[in-house]
Design a protein around this motif. Structure first.
Motif, PDB file in Angstrom:
ATOM      1  N   UNK A  13      66.690  26.104   9.013  1.00 55.13           N
ATOM      2  CA  UNK A  13      66.624  25.248  10.191  1.00 55.13           C
ATOM      3  C   UNK A  13      65.238  25.379  10.806  1.00 55.13           C
ATOM      4  N   UNK A  14      64.530  24.259  10.851  1.00 54.47           N
ATOM      5  CA  UNK A  14      63.180  24.275  11.390  1.00 54.47           C
ATOM      6  C   UNK A  14      63.133  23.697  12.794  1.00 54.47           C
ATOM      7  N   UNK A  15      62.375  24.326  13.647  1.00 53.74           N
ATOM      8  CA  UNK A  15      62.165  23.837  15.015  1.00 53.74           C
ATOM      9  C   UNK A  15      60.672  23.922  15.326  1.00 53.74           C
ATOM     10  N   UNK A  16      60.262  23.174  16.325  1.00 53.48           N
ATOM     11  CA  UNK A  16      58.852  23.150  16.694  1.00 53.48           C
ATOM     12  C   UNK A  16      58.353  24.582  16.901  1.00 53.48           C
ATOM     13  N   UNK A  32      63.268  21.935  -5.895  1.00 57.44           N
ATOM     14  CA  UNK A  32      63.450  20.801  -5.000  1.00 57.44           C
ATOM     15  C   UNK A  32      63.509  21.262  -3.550  1.00 57.44           C
ATOM     16  N   UNK A  33      63.310  20.327  -2.666  1.00 56.52           N
ATOM     17  CA  UNK A  33      63.541  20.531  -1.242  1.00 56.52           C
ATOM     18  C   UNK A  33      63.992  19.196  -0.654  1.00 56.52           C
ATOM     19  N   UNK A  34      64.988  19.251   0.207  1.00 58.69           N
ATOM     20  CA  UNK A  34      65.427  18.069   0.953  1.00 58.69           C
ATOM     21  C   UNK A  34      65.260  18.396   2.426  1.00 58.69           C
ATOM     22  N   UNK A  35      64.421  17.636   3.098  1.00 62.20           N
ATOM     23  CA  UNK A  35      64.181  17.842   4.521  1.00 62.20           C
ATOM     24  C   UNK A  35      64.916  16.751   5.302  1.00 62.20           C
ATOM     25  N   UNK A  79      66.596  20.297   9.090  1.00 61.28           N
ATOM     26  CA  UNK A  79      67.308  21.186   8.176  1.00 61.28           C
ATOM     27  C   UNK A  79      66.678  20.978   6.802  1.00 61.28           C
ATOM     28  N   UNK A  80      66.291  22.065   6.156  1.00 59.82           N
ATOM     29  CA  UNK A  80      65.681  21.969   4.834  1.00 59.82           C
ATOM     30  C   UNK A  80      66.520  22.767   3.844  1.00 59.82           C
ATOM     31  N   UNK A  81      66.941  22.099   2.788  1.00 52.86           N
ATOM     32  CA  UNK A  81      67.618  22.773   1.678  1.00 52.86           C
ATOM     33  C   UNK A  81      66.644  22.814   0.515  1.00 52.86           C
TER      34      UNK A  81
END
Length: 258
Positions: A13-16, A32-35, A79-81
């Protein structure tokens, strides 16, 4: 930044202001990455490219060595997987992709919803269920990659046809010549056109008819006879041309011409 991992997939989970995901080893590429941009706006950097993201949008990237998510406003969240080498064979790591998963794309919607739900569901789930969910996620990603590759291939094919269209003015340009110009076997060419519900011969005839119709509309060619225009566009038999023209446009060439 909160991280969780299961079945070879890492959730983040990314936040500023910034989130960075990188492979553990310098020469290793994550498969892979899905943002999924859940709120606000951000810029995603990977493989030397930069992609803007708005709330509700998602981006699939494969493969990559490092991914950097930078918030563009104070409300930005994502959210990045991401998946490591365990997925590399399935996702053909030698091919790079950056695919936007639009809201009107069923596969994109499923992937986005899957990631949102799995992030919270997985930690408390049975390991067998988690493994199956990981396989479902991998299947969805593979479908998205295949669809993107097919769309790109279709675009290249259609662009090649546009380039070749000028050659149709030659009566000697036939289906075998078309296949040779595209670097395809005749069988492959026929299969390609079948995807668009037509045949190479039908496409060539239709494009020649369209070219003839445009020239009949052109006032600069008013002094040129219909027969000469038909021959200029690759037709050999004027009677056959006239019948085909009327069948396609509802009027004979003579009745159509202003």
């Amino acid at each position: 930044m909160h991280r969780g991992q299961f079945a070879g997939v890492q959730f983040c989970e990314g936040r500023a202001p910034q989130t960075v995901i990188t492979a553990d080893e310098p020469d290793c590429h994550l498969s892979f990455a899905i943002c999924v941009q859940t709120r606000g706006r951000a810029m995603l950097q990977s493989n030397g490219d930069v992609y803007p993201l708005h709330g509700g949008e998602a981006l699939l990237i494969t493969p990559f060595a490092q991914l950097q998510w930078n918030a563009a406003d104070q409300h930005a969240e994502c959210i990045i997987a991401s998946g490591g080498p365990v997925f590399s064979l399935r996702f053909r790591p030698h091919r790079r992709h950056a695919i936007r998963l639009g809201e009107d794309d069923p596969v994109g919607l499923l992937l986005t919803d899957c990631i949102r739900r799995m992030k919270d569901f997985v930690p408390a789930s049975d390991s067998t269920i988690v493994q199956k969910m990981g396989e479902v996620l991998a299947d969805l990603i593979e479908v998205a990659l295949d669809e993107a590759a097919e769309a790109t291939s279709d675009q290249i094919f259609l662009s090649s046809l546009q380039r070749i269209e000028e050659l149709l003015d030659s009566p000697a340009f036939d289906v075998n010549t078309l296949a040779a110009e595209l670097g395809m076997t005749l069988r492959s060419l026929q299969k390609r056109f079948y995807q668009f519900d037509t045949t190479p011969r039908e496409w060539m005839a239709q494009r020649r008819l369209e070219r003839t119709r445009r020239k009949l509309d052109d006032p600069l060619l008013a002094s040129r006879s219909i027969k000469q225009i038909a021959f200029d566009c690759g037709f050999r038999d004027f009677s056959h041309f006239s019948r085909s023209f009327k069948s396609a446009f509802g009027l004979s060439p003579r009745a159509y011409r202003p």
